[in-house]
Motif scaffolding. Structure first.
Motif, PDB file in Angstrom:
ATOM      1  N   MET A 143       6.797  -1.111   5.790  1.00 48.84           N
ATOM      2  CA  MET A 143       7.636  -2.062   6.059  1.00 48.84           C
ATOM      3  C   MET A 143       8.061  -1.834   7.739  1.00 48.84           C
ATOM      4  O   MET A 143       8.155  -2.877   8.357  1.00 48.84           O
ATOM      5  N   ILE A 144       8.292  -0.795   8.017  1.00 48.43           N
ATOM      6  CA  ILE A 144       8.562  -0.482   9.611  1.00 48.43           C
ATOM      7  C   ILE A 144       7.266  -0.973  10.543  1.00 48.43           C
ATOM      8  O   ILE A 144       7.357  -1.210  11.560  1.00 48.43           O
ATOM      9  N   SER A 145       6.021  -0.492   9.782  1.00 47.71           N
ATOM     10  CA  SER A 145       5.059  -0.724  10.600  1.00 47.71           C
ATOM     11  C   SER A 145       4.551  -2.324  10.842  1.00 47.71           C
ATOM     12  O   SER A 145       3.627  -2.697  11.626  1.00 47.71           O
ATOM     13  N   VAL A 170       0.852  -1.021   0.092  1.00 53.37           N
ATOM     14  CA  VAL A 170      -0.161   0.046   0.041  1.00 53.37           C
ATOM     15  C   VAL A 170       0.781   1.248  -0.117  1.00 53.37           C
ATOM     16  O   VAL A 170       0.619   2.054  -0.819  1.00 53.37           O
ATOM     17  N   GLY A 171       1.851   1.187   0.812  1.00 57.72           N
ATOM     18  CA  GLY A 171       2.540   2.367   0.956  1.00 57.72           C
ATOM     19  C   GLY A 171       3.447   2.738  -0.599  1.00 57.72           C
ATOM     20  O   GLY A 171       3.625   3.915  -0.787  1.00 57.72           O
ATOM     21  N   GLU A 175      -0.913   4.724   8.758  1.00 57.45           N
ATOM     22  CA  GLU A 175       0.133   4.636   7.725  1.00 57.45           C
ATOM     23  C   GLU A 175      -0.350   5.118   6.352  1.00 57.45           C
ATOM     24  O   GLU A 175       0.545   5.875   5.726  1.00 57.45           O
ATOM     25  N   ALA A 176      -1.223   4.922   5.977  1.00 64.75           N
ATOM     26  CA  ALA A 176      -1.824   5.223   4.601  1.00 64.75           C
ATOM     27  C   ALA A 176      -1.964   6.696   4.528  1.00 64.75           C
ATOM     28  O   ALA A 176      -1.730   7.353   3.566  1.00 64.75           O
ATOM     29  N   GLY A 227       4.346   8.676  11.767  1.00 66.79           N
ATOM     30  CA  GLY A 227       4.614   9.394  10.608  1.00 66.79           C
ATOM     31  C   GLY A 227       5.719  10.610  10.477  1.00 66.79           C
ATOM     32  O   GLY A 227       6.322  10.549   9.683  1.00 66.79           O
ATOM     33  N   THR A 228       6.110  11.389  11.639  1.00 69.34           N
ATOM     34  CA  THR A 228       6.867  12.413  11.620  1.00 69.34           C
ATOM     35  C   THR A 228       8.235  11.770  11.793  1.00 69.34           C
ATOM     36  O   THR A 228       9.083  12.365  10.959  1.00 69.34           O
TER      37      THR A 228
END
Length: 406
Positions: free
Chosen positions: A344-346, A70-71, A123-124, A326-327
């Motif tokens: 990937m991080i999430s 998705v990212g 995240e999206a 996010g930041t």
């Protein structure tokens, strides 16, 4: 009120209000739904409430697995249409859930909702803002979390009323209609982003990020930190009242302390939008990871009298970490390839968040108060991991991405 929050956050008011409101609907109708409807669904279907929460855990796993793809799609094409599509998927999942009469359709419905969550939650939304506004999206990210922080505040009473008056099936159908007739137009109102080929916009962060460290190392540290934070957040939220009673609080005192978590979330996000927004987001994340250990130490040293203090500190930490999802990657790596990296991080955090209520629940059963010590150790390990990172002197000025200059 939404406009005031948007202006305080410093983001474009129309975008912040639209995306924040759509996020409120998405969270209220998915992640926060079982807290109210699990009992009614279980009684109607003749299954244990555990089945409903297990289905939610499965949905979280599905959403995490979808995250990187998705990212990447948002990085290339923008998130406007993808977020709008998530509303259709949410609506389909809710309608399927409303027609379910057994475990098979229950699980199938939550699989659909898991796809919607992977396409349509924070995240999206963060990746969409980064794709439109580049490095200038920090305050907009804060703004949408300020508004969506009221998801449970708005969602739980509405869902409870619908369940009591019309039944849980009607409640799911109403939420499906809200997705189609309100959230979908809100997401479609977002600015367009011109499709871009990532190969023609290489990120200088592939071998090192803005602090000069290896990108793989930095992403690994962030993945661990957010996984630990998610384990603590999801697990403690599930056991909080029971845990406070174990420390000697009365049920009424434990409930009162629990009600302070939500306001603490919002207060922390206002702090991030104001004072902390002037500093490196790495500082905010480090402070956030210290809140739970300080709260646990206070509760253990002072007893149940300090239950409200623990709840507030715990809520403050969670509120800031939500924004940091996010930041912090934006400050470390910049906006190019942001969506793929955040996905990937999430992924590990989705898995630990899904497992945490069961794991910490078992720890409470066998270790009692020791479960809170485990949560404090997890938070401290994440704080130590963050000490290994540095963001350098990344610019906070907006950049032109996708034809929009903020």
């Amino acid at each position: 009120m939404s406009r005031v929050i948007a202006e305080r956050a410093g983001g474009p008011p129309g975008v912040v209000v639209a995306l924040g409101s759509a996020q409120t609907i998405a969270w209220a109708s998915s992640y926060y739904l079982p807290a109210v409807l699990a009992g009614s669904i279980a009684r109607d279907m003749g299954v244990a409430p555990t089945w409903v929460f297990a289905a939610l855990s499965g949905a979280l796993v599905i959403s995490g697995l979808l995250g990187p793809r998705v990212g990447h799609a948002i990085d290339r094409f923008g998130g406007r249409l993808l977020l709008a599509t998530s509303n259709a998927v949410f609506a389909a999942g809710l309608l399927l859930l409303s027609s379910a009469h057994g475990a098979v359709l229950l699980i199938a419905a939550w699989m659909l909702l898991g796809i919607g969550m992977g396409m349509g939650l924070y995240e999206a939304a963060f990746a969409t803002l980064a794709r439109i506004y580049g490095t200038g999206s920090r305050k907009s990210i804060t703004g949408i979390t300020l508004i969506a922080g009221f998801a449970s505040t708005v969602g739980w009473p509405l869902t409870t009323w619908l369940d009591a008056e019309y039944g849980w099936r009607a409640a799911c159908q109403v939420w499906a209609a809200i997705h189609v007739f309100l959230a979908l137009p809100l997401n479609l109102s977002l600015p367009r982003a011109t499709p871009q080929d990532q190969a023609s916009h290489p990120s200088s962060g592939r071998s090192s990020h803005r602090g000069g460290q290896s990108e793989n190392f930095a992403m690994g540290v962030l993945a661990y930190m957010f996984a630990a934070a998610s384990f603590v957040s999801s697990g403690v939220s599930a056991i909080l009242p029971t845990m406070l009673v174990a420390f000697g609080a009365t049920p009424a005192h434990a409930l009162l302390a629990g009600t302070l978590v939500g306001p603490a979330h919002v207060g922390a996000r206002l702090l991030e939008a104001g004072l902390l927004g002037r500093f490196d987001p790495l500082l905010s994340a480090r402070l956030a990871m210290l809140m739970n250990p300080i709260g646990v130490a206070t509760l253990i040293a002072g007893g149940s009298f300090f239950a409200p203090v623990f709840a507030v500190l715990y809520g403050v930490g969670n509120g800031i970490i939500t924004i940091a999802r996010g930041t912090l990657p934006l400050a470390l790596f910049g906006p190019v390839g942001f969506g793929r990296r955040v996905g990937m991080i999430s992924l590990p955090s989705r898995l630990t968040g899904a497992a945490a209520p069961l794991v910490l629940g078992m720890m409470v059963e066998h270790l009692g108060r020791g479960a809170l010590w485990i949560s404090a150790i997890a938070s401290m390990s994440a704080f130590i991991a963050l000490l290994l990172l540095r963001t350098g002197h990344a610019t906070s000025q907006p950049v032109q991405v996708g034809g929009h200059n903020s």
